[in-house]
Design an enzyme around this catalytic site. Structure first.
Site, mmCIF file in Angstrom:
data_model
loop_
_atom_site.group_PDB
_atom_site.id
_atom_site.type_symbol
_atom_site.label_atom_id
_atom_site.label_comp_id
_atom_site.label_asym_id
_atom_site.label_seq_id
_atom_site.Cartn_x
_atom_site.Cartn_y
_atom_site.Cartn_z
ATOM 1 N N HIS A 67 -32.034 -8.523 -84.775
ATOM 2 C CA HIS A 67 -31.946 -7.055 -84.614
ATOM 3 C C HIS A 67 -32.848 -6.546 -83.490
ATOM 4 O O HIS A 67 -32.709 -5.405 -83.062
ATOM 5 C CB HIS A 67 -32.285 -6.355 -85.937
ATOM 6 C CG HIS A 67 -33.682 -6.608 -86.408
ATOM 7 N ND1 HIS A 67 -34.121 -7.851 -86.792
ATOM 8 C CD2 HIS A 67 -34.736 -5.769 -86.536
ATOM 9 C CE1 HIS A 67 -35.389 -7.774 -87.145
ATOM 10 N NE2 HIS A 67 -35.791 -6.509 -86.998
ATOM 11 N N CYS A 150 -4.486 8.880 -92.002
ATOM 12 C CA CYS A 150 -4.380 9.451 -93.340
ATOM 13 C C CYS A 150 -3.279 10.526 -93.425
ATOM 14 O O CYS A 150 -3.202 11.244 -94.418
ATOM 15 C CB CYS A 150 -5.718 10.039 -93.748
ATOM 16 S SG CYS A 150 -6.334 11.208 -92.521
ATOM 17 N N ASP A 270 0.959 20.444 -43.618
ATOM 18 C CA ASP A 270 0.541 21.237 -42.456
ATOM 19 C C ASP A 270 1.485 22.400 -42.163
ATOM 20 O O ASP A 270 1.079 23.385 -41.557
ATOM 21 C CB ASP A 270 0.449 20.330 -41.217
ATOM 22 C CG ASP A 270 -0.800 19.466 -41.270
ATOM 23 O OD1 ASP A 270 -1.845 19.978 -41.705
ATOM 24 O OD2 ASP A 270 -0.732 18.280 -40.881
ATOM 25 N N LYS A 280 19.849 27.829 -54.748
ATOM 26 C CA LYS A 280 19.964 26.472 -54.214
ATOM 27 C C LYS A 280 20.804 26.539 -52.950
ATOM 28 O O LYS A 280 21.914 27.071 -52.967
ATOM 29 C CB LYS A 280 20.616 25.564 -55.267
ATOM 30 C CG LYS A 280 20.708 24.144 -54.837
ATOM 31 C CD LYS A 280 21.218 23.263 -55.976
ATOM 32 C CE LYS A 280 21.597 21.902 -55.438
ATOM 33 N NZ LYS A 280 22.996 21.607 -55.587
ATOM 34 N N PHE A 313 -11.669 14.562 -44.706
ATOM 35 C CA PHE A 313 -11.072 13.241 -44.505
ATOM 36 C C PHE A 313 -10.245 13.277 -43.225
ATOM 37 O O PHE A 313 -9.761 14.338 -42.832
ATOM 38 C CB PHE A 313 -10.188 12.861 -45.703
ATOM 39 C CG PHE A 313 -10.977 12.298 -46.846
ATOM 40 C CD1 PHE A 313 -11.753 13.122 -47.644
ATOM 41 C CD2 PHE A 313 -10.968 10.933 -47.109
ATOM 42 C CE1 PHE A 313 -12.500 12.607 -48.678
ATOM 43 C CE2 PHE A 313 -11.718 10.409 -48.155
ATOM 44 C CZ PHE A 313 -12.486 11.238 -48.938
ATOM 45 N N LYS A 328 -12.962 15.879 -35.193
ATOM 46 C CA LYS A 328 -12.622 16.740 -36.347
ATOM 47 C C LYS A 328 -13.899 17.239 -37.026
ATOM 48 O O LYS A 328 -13.983 18.393 -37.432
ATOM 49 C CB LYS A 328 -11.776 15.969 -37.365
ATOM 50 C CG LYS A 328 -10.296 16.113 -37.097
ATOM 51 C CD LYS A 328 -9.435 15.428 -38.146
ATOM 52 C CE LYS A 328 -8.052 15.198 -37.545
ATOM 53 N NZ LYS A 328 -7.230 14.280 -38.315
ATOM 54 N N LYS A 332 -14.420 21.203 -36.977
ATOM 55 C CA LYS A 332 -14.260 21.947 -38.232
ATOM 56 C C LYS A 332 -15.606 22.250 -38.894
ATOM 57 O O LYS A 332 -15.644 22.676 -40.053
ATOM 58 C CB LYS A 332 -13.355 21.169 -39.198
ATOM 59 C CG LYS A 332 -11.921 20.976 -38.686
ATOM 60 C CD LYS A 332 -10.992 20.432 -39.774
ATOM 61 C CE LYS A 332 -9.630 20.039 -39.204
ATOM 62 N NZ LYS A 332 -8.650 19.685 -40.244
HETATM 63 N N1 CTP Z 1 -6.672 19.799 -44.213
HETATM 64 C C1 CTP Z 1 -6.767 21.094 -44.697
HETATM 65 N N2 CTP Z 1 -5.765 21.997 -44.477
HETATM 66 C C2 CTP Z 1 -4.680 21.645 -43.771
HETATM 67 C C3 CTP Z 1 -4.579 20.328 -43.258
HETATM 68 C C4 CTP Z 1 -5.587 19.424 -43.499
HETATM 69 O O1 CTP Z 1 -7.763 21.426 -45.343
HETATM 70 N N3 CTP Z 1 -3.726 22.532 -43.578
HETATM 71 C C5 CTP Z 1 -7.785 18.854 -44.434
HETATM 72 C C6 CTP Z 1 -7.447 17.597 -45.228
HETATM 73 O O2 CTP Z 1 -7.667 17.775 -46.610
HETATM 74 C C7 CTP Z 1 -8.417 16.578 -44.634
HETATM 75 C C8 CTP Z 1 -8.612 17.036 -43.198
HETATM 76 O O3 CTP Z 1 -8.172 18.394 -43.168
HETATM 77 O O4 CTP Z 1 -9.692 16.635 -45.256
HETATM 78 C C9 CTP Z 1 -7.905 16.247 -42.139
HETATM 79 O O5 CTP Z 1 -6.554 16.241 -42.283
HETATM 80 P P1 CTP Z 1 -5.620 15.458 -41.230
HETATM 81 O O6 CTP Z 1 -4.220 15.651 -41.650
HETATM 82 O O7 CTP Z 1 -6.128 14.065 -40.965
HETATM 83 O O8 CTP Z 1 -5.907 16.190 -39.891
HETATM 84 P P2 CTP Z 1 -5.479 17.541 -39.296
HETATM 85 O O9 CTP Z 1 -6.734 18.304 -39.147
HETATM 86 O O10 CTP Z 1 -4.377 18.164 -40.063
HETATM 87 O O11 CTP Z 1 -4.996 17.100 -37.833
HETATM 88 P P3 CTP Z 1 -3.892 16.059 -37.341
HETATM 89 O O12 CTP Z 1 -2.847 15.973 -38.390
HETATM 90 O O13 CTP Z 1 -3.432 16.652 -36.082
HETATM 91 O O14 CTP Z 1 -4.637 14.776 -37.126
#
Ligand code: CTP
Length: 386
Positions: A67, A150, A270, A280, A313, A328, A332
């Site tokens: 234990h 149960c 995008d 539809k 990302f 980026k 940003k």
């Molecule tokens: N993202 C966002 N809003 C959008 C497009 C993208 O907030 N309308 C964010 C995604 O969540 C990610 C980052 O931006 O964190 C990069 O996205 P990505 O698609 O790689 O790049 P873009 O900035 O859209 O540019 P591109 O597609 O020209 O590389």
């Protein structure tokens, strides 16, 4: 990987403990099982010995210090299922068998997952004992609601294996992010063309959900804003569902000031159709869709940035991965960007680079997205926690 002492006590849910042992072994942990005497009427110790590859214990046999030695060996003591009787005995400091005596001598972390009849669980004496245990730092994984053996309905079912595994990983981690609030976006947004058709992408949400799990393991309070996902939802995390980029944008703006860290992991569409047909759309020889640009949520967060750490990302061609990601990050106004090469899409293996605005760049390689998330969170902890 950790040494886990798994206690099992007499509840019919004990059959689930067999699966739990298997999954823990699969995750690379070492497991030893200690059983309450009555639990052997449900399942033989041989089953646990075969599954764990270690001896399972019901009594002291020829080691009078068992234990002491079993808890001393372990990194974590888990009791699942923990019968209401065993739970109450531990709360009151009673040691009348090997299992409860191990709990008495155990100095480390203790995780209890109770299972039992709903009325027994709700009993005020039991609830007082649960409160007492929590006050002492015991992690209590609440039983789930549902139909009980149960035949009654209510709270009493042992937590699912997935939840238990997640709580075990939680219990094994330090908590440097205690008090931090993390907002994560995950999955794909959808832009509707008509009532039944939409533009979207293949994101499963797995990366965002894995990050949510790991941030929680390290102590953060986590909220996820999720578009469409196919990955399993992370347990114990608040998930707010959205469909379109516009809805995601609005939810993110609502919550941005709540967060200390914002992770924009969602694969945001995008573009959206300029017009959405109400019904539809009928078939025709040719169809031209006019698309308009959606707001860039991440860029807007960068523009409005006050106190939060902002993480984005980027998915880029391998040859210009770091260069484009860095553009980026600067463009940003981000603190951190995680850059992934195009080849990483849909692959089991993870590779990427985490870039910090101060110029630090770290290569990440992992065999799955959960492991990759943990590498990222650890790097972030190093960078943001003093
Ligand atoms: N993202 C966002 N809003 C959008 C497009 C993208 O907030 N309308 C964010 C995604 O969540 C990610 C980052 O931006 O964190 C990069 O996205 P990505 O698609 O790689 O790049 P873009 O900035 O859209 O540019 P591109 O597609 O020209 O590389």
């Amino acid at each position: 990987m950790a040494k886990i002492l798994l206690g099992v006590s007499s509840s019919i849910a004990i059959y689930k403990a067999c699966e739990l042992v298997r999954e823990l072994i699969k995750s690379g942990h070492e497991v030893k099982v200690v059983m309450s005497p009555f639990s052997e009427r449900f399942i033989s110790r041989l089953t646990f010995e075969a599954l764990s590859g270690n001896k399972a214990y019901v009594d002291w046999e020829d080691d009078p210090l068992l234990h002491i030695n079993l808890p001393r060996w372990s990194d974590l003591f888990v009791i699942a299922p923990c019968s209401i009787n065993t739970l109450s005995k531990i709360a009151l400091g009673i040691g009348d068998n090997l299992l409860t005596t191990c709990a008495l001598s155990h100095k480390g972390k203790l995780l209890l997952a109770p299972a039992g009849n709903v009325e027994m669980y709700k009993n005020p004496a039991v609830q007082e004992n649960i409160k007492r245990l929590r006050e002492r730092g015991v992690i209590l994984v609440e039983p789930e609601e549902g139909r009980l053996i149960c035949q009654e309905e209510g709270q009493g079912r042992l937590a699912s294996i997935q939840r238990l595994l997640d709580w075990i990983e939680y219990a094994l981690r330090p908590k440097p992010l205690e008090g931090k609030r993390v907002l994560i976006t995950a999955g794909a947004t959808r832009e509707f063309i008509d009532r039944v058709r939409f533009i979207s992408n293949l994101s499963s949400g797995l990366m965002g959900f894995s990050l949510a799990r790991v941030f929680r393991w390290y102590g953060a309070q986590v909220k996820v804003i999720a578009g469409f996902t196919t990955a399993e939802e992370p347990p114990e995390v608040e998930i707010l569902r959205v469909l379109s980029t516009k809805e995601m944008y609005e939810k993110v703006m609502d919550l941005k000031d709540w967060a200390d860290i914002i992770v924009m992991n969602s694969a945001v569409a995008d573009y959206r159709p300029l017009e959405t047909y109400e019904g539809k759309l009928k078939k025709q020889e040719r169809l031209t869709l006019e698309l308009v640009k959606n707001p860039d949520i991440l860029a807007e967060l960068g523009r409005l940035k006050k106190d939060y750490v902002l993480i984005g990302f980027a998915l880029e061609e391998r040859q210009k991965l770091q260069e484009n990601a860095l553009k980026k990050l600067q463009g940003k106004n981000l603190d951190v960007i995680v850059a992934n090469p195009l080849e990483s899409m849909g692959s089991e293996q993870y590779e990427g680079i985490i870039l910090f605005k101060e110029g630090k760049a770290i290569n990440l390689k992992a065999s799955n997205k959960l492991q990759a998330s943990e590498l990222m969170v650890k790097e972030l902890v190093k960078a943001i926690v003093p």
